[in-house]
Design a protein around this motif. Structure first.
Motif, PDB file in Angstrom:
ATOM      1  N   ARG A 130      13.036   2.715   6.793  1.00 17.83           N
ATOM      2  CA  ARG A 130      11.412   2.333   6.515  1.00 17.83           C
ATOM      3  C   ARG A 130      11.425   2.139   4.984  1.00 17.83           C
ATOM      4  N   THR A 182       2.202   1.274  -4.913  1.00 15.49           N
ATOM      5  CA  THR A 182       3.154   2.299  -4.847  1.00 15.49           C
ATOM      6  C   THR A 182       3.968   2.102  -6.150  1.00 15.49           C
ATOM      7  N   LEU A 183       4.350   0.652  -6.160  1.00 14.75           N
ATOM      8  CA  LEU A 183       5.256   0.480  -7.590  1.00 14.75           C
ATOM      9  C   LEU A 183       4.444   0.881  -8.835  1.00 14.75           C
ATOM     10  N   ARG A 201       4.400  -3.078  13.326  1.00 14.56           N
ATOM     11  CA  ARG A 201       5.486  -2.342  13.782  1.00 14.56           C
ATOM     12  C   ARG A 201       5.255  -0.930  12.893  1.00 14.56           C
ATOM     13  N   SER A 202       5.036  -1.133  11.508  1.00 18.53           N
ATOM     14  CA  SER A 202       4.856  -0.202  10.678  1.00 18.53           C
ATOM     15  C   SER A 202       3.860   0.946  10.947  1.00 18.53           C
ATOM     16  N   VAL A 203       2.535   0.057  11.295  1.00 17.50           N
ATOM     17  CA  VAL A 203       1.392   0.979  11.517  1.00 17.50           C
ATOM     18  C   VAL A 203       1.444   1.554  12.686  1.00 17.50           C
ATOM     19  N   TYR A 253       8.053   1.396  -0.225  1.00 14.50           N
ATOM     20  CA  TYR A 253       6.919   0.602  -0.765  1.00 14.50           C
ATOM     21  C   TYR A 253       5.990   0.233   0.325  1.00 14.50           C
ATOM     22  N   HIS A 262      -3.535  -6.463  -5.444  1.00 13.47           N
ATOM     23  CA  HIS A 262      -2.303  -7.262  -5.802  1.00 13.47           C
ATOM     24  C   HIS A 262      -2.083  -7.994  -4.232  1.00 13.47           C
ATOM     25  N   PRO A 263      -1.277  -9.287  -4.428  1.00 13.54           N
ATOM     26  CA  PRO A 263      -1.120  -9.858  -2.953  1.00 13.54           C
ATOM     27  C   PRO A 263       0.131  -9.084  -2.162  1.00 13.54           C
ATOM     28  N   SER A 264       0.955  -8.490  -2.985  1.00 12.33           N
ATOM     29  CA  SER A 264       2.251  -8.115  -2.420  1.00 12.33           C
ATOM     30  C   SER A 264       2.235  -6.581  -2.139  1.00 12.33           C
ATOM     31  N   GLU A 265       2.667  -6.408  -0.735  1.00 14.50           N
ATOM     32  CA  GLU A 265       2.525  -5.094   0.001  1.00 14.50           C
ATOM     33  C   GLU A 265       3.401  -4.139  -1.069  1.00 14.50           C
ATOM     34  N   GLY A 266       3.136  -2.941  -1.202  1.00 18.10           N
ATOM     35  CA  GLY A 266       3.797  -2.022  -1.775  1.00 18.10           C
ATOM     36  C   GLY A 266       3.458  -2.000  -3.343  1.00 18.10           C
ATOM     37  N   ALA A 267       2.549  -2.993  -3.862  1.00 21.08           N
ATOM     38  CA  ALA A 267       2.435  -2.990  -5.189  1.00 21.08           C
ATOM     39  C   ALA A 267       1.880  -1.610  -5.821  1.00 21.08           C
ATOM     40  N   GLY A 274      -1.850  -6.637  -0.551  1.00 15.35           N
ATOM     41  CA  GLY A 274      -1.290  -7.667   0.465  1.00 15.35           C
ATOM     42  C   GLY A 274      -1.837  -7.517   1.895  1.00 15.35           C
ATOM     43  N   ALA A 275      -1.051  -7.333   2.720  1.00 12.22           N
ATOM     44  CA  ALA A 275      -1.334  -6.977   4.266  1.00 12.22           C
ATOM     45  C   ALA A 275      -1.161  -5.462   4.583  1.00 12.22           C
ATOM     46  N   ASN A 286       7.158 -10.347   1.764  1.00 13.75           N
ATOM     47  CA  ASN A 286       6.015 -10.352   0.945  1.00 13.75           C
ATOM     48  C   ASN A 286       5.891  -8.788  -0.074  1.00 13.75           C
ATOM     49  N   PHE A 290       4.266   2.694  14.067  1.00 17.58           N
ATOM     50  CA  PHE A 290       4.977   3.702  13.975  1.00 17.58           C
ATOM     51  C   PHE A 290       4.167   4.809  13.552  1.00 17.58           C
ATOM     52  N   ASP A 291       3.456   4.683  12.415  1.00 16.74           N
ATOM     53  CA  ASP A 291       2.731   6.093  12.291  1.00 16.74           C
ATOM     54  C   ASP A 291       1.832   6.460  13.125  1.00 16.74           C
TER      55      ASP A 291
END
Ligand SMILES: [Zn+2]
Lengths: 317, 152
Positions: free
Chosen positions: B134, A111-112, A191-193, B137, A104-109, A127-128, B113, A195-196
């Protein structure tokens, strides 16, 4: 695997990874033992953006386990383009299949999607965000060539938008691996990566030039820098040119250096590298089959070959 | 009772949110989902001189006692806030806000996005981390600009 889904590489423990990779080894050694193991099972390939490679790899892996696959056809003509929500789409498809593979093109898809269905969901790229099944086959390739401990890995190219990079970096923190990230300033890890990685205490260093670390590396993982990431075409050509490798570049590398790439490549790895002992990217792509077979087998409840495989039911409201 | 406490306890029954960082009073109401349509008496003091904060905002909501879980999310924009529960003009309870573990349905994801920005039937959900929040999702981290992403 403790989870029912494969959504991000951050969810994977060392044990999870090794369990899948051990099984992938068994599959590769004796594919016949796994044929028809999941006959009667249906896998839905839900690709909301074009991908031939990953989709074919999942399709082939499924078929080699006796799994039938269904897909959504052309996204443009499906109900997606009529404005149906992802939550609705996956709840409908859940009734048709025993597991879903989602691109899917959206991040978090993913998970949803996993929140709305009871069948296993495999994230095949959001997505990315993440692309964890790619990471498992990347790790399998590294493991078969070098093992997974006391390693120095360089990851180069588009680190900002490269989902294979985000997943691989997260997964490598489970092992004794020094990670070097090589990219232009504008395409550094998000930033998110970061962070982890920081949270896990991973050994991470960032560079703008490959030359500074090349001779230390056991693995060089190259990714494509895409034109659309740059506002200006000249800028793209100038920057991308600095992150291309050829056989001459690799003369300074260790003899045992393994060069990987999630493919497709454009020109970031020159064809003359293909003829060197460093090139492992086609092997890496082929590893997608045993690794995705092992993954599907695990998520669909396979035990030992020869046992009757149990599949998760698609109960549906 | 000090003169200060007398001033903030002028409502008969309800909640006084005191020591809100100057300029954040309207964001406090936004987070609490109070916009006047409930018919509650609401009064706001802005840029009131304060020993502790220099200038502070004060928000008074009449006839409603806000629960700790309702107000904890305020800690993201007003970490120094104190919550005074008022009955018959008396402060019967005084609490600080504490950082919650998660924030549901209050903030919008800064990542355009992110699937939560795509008209899906879900509420946003953020983990509260040391440096901000944070997205559950897409993993995007929101640091100092939290007030700009209040979406209620
Ligand atoms: Zn998000």
């Amino acid at each position: 695997m403790r989870q029912d889904h494969l959504i991000t590489a951050t969810q994977l423990s060392r044990d999870d990874i090794e369990a899948v990779l051990d099984r992938a080894r068994e599959v590769a050694a004796d594919p016949a033992a796994y044929a028809n193991r999941h006959a009667g099972t249906v896998l839905a390939l839900c690709f909301f953006e074009p991908s031939t490679r990953t989709r074919m790899s999942f399709d082939a892996a499924a078929k080699r386990l006796g799994i039938d696959t269904i897909d959504m056809g052309d996204v443009d003509s499906s109900s997606v383009s009529k404005g149906e929500s992802l939550a609705d789409t996956v709840r409908v498809i859940e009734g048709y299949a025993d597991a879903l593979v989602l691109r899917h093109p959206s991040e978090g898809a993913a998970t949803l999607a996993a929140e709305f269905v009871d069948v296993p969901v495999i994230n095949a790229g959001d997505g990315a965000g993440q692309h964890p099944s790619q990471t498992l086959l990347d790790l399998h390739t590294i493991r078969e060539n070098h093992g997974l401990d006391d390693l120095t890995v360089g990851i180069m190219g588009d680190l900002k938008y490269g989902r294979t990079v985000h997943s691989l970096a997260a997964a490598l923190t489970n092992f004794d691996v020094r990670q070097h990230f090589i990219s232009p300033e504008s395409l550094r890890l998000p930033r998110s990566v970061r962070f982890d990685l920081h949270e896990t205490g991973a050994q991470v260093r960032e560079h703008e030039e490959l030359e500074t670390v090349l001779d230390e590396l056991d693995v060089l993982y190259v990714t494509r820098i895409q034109k659309e990431r740059f506002p200006d075409e000249n800028e793209y050509h100038r920057v991308a040119g600095e992150y291309r490798i050829d056989a001459e570049t690799l003369a300074a590398a260790d003899d045992d250096l393994t060069v990987m790439h999630p493919l497709p490549r454009v020109d970031e790895i020159a064809p003359d590298v293909d003829d060197t002992d460093h090139a492992r990217y086609f092997e890496q792509a082929h590893n997608g089959i045993p690794v995705r077979m092992a993954l599907l087998d695990t998520l669909l409840g396979g035990d030992e070959p020869g046992d009757e495989a149990t599949t998760m039911g698609a109960d549906h409201e | 009772m000090s003169e200060h406490e007398l001033r903030v306890s002028k409502i008969r029954n309800g909640t006084v949110i005191d020591h809100v960082e100057g300029g954040q009073a309207l964001n406090v109401l936004a987070i609490l989902g109070i916009d006047g349509s409930e018919g509650l008496g609401v009064s706001i003091g802005m840029n009131v001189p304060s020993d502790r904060l220099g200038r502070k905002d004060v928000v008074k909501v009449e006839d409603r006692e806000l629960s700790q879980s309702e107000v904890d999310v305020l800690s993201l924009i007003a970490p120094e806030a104190t919550i005074n529960i008022i009955r018959e003009f008396e402060v019967v309870e005084k609490n600080r806000v504490t950082r919650p573990e998660t924030v549901v349905g209050v903030l919008s994801c800064p990542n355009r996005n992110c699937i939560t920005n795509a008209d899906e039937p879900v509420e946003t959900r953020f983990d509260v981390i040391d440096s901000g929040v944070r997205c559950d999702y897409c993993s995007a981290v929101l640091r100092s600009d939290i007030a700009a992403h209040i979406d209620v």
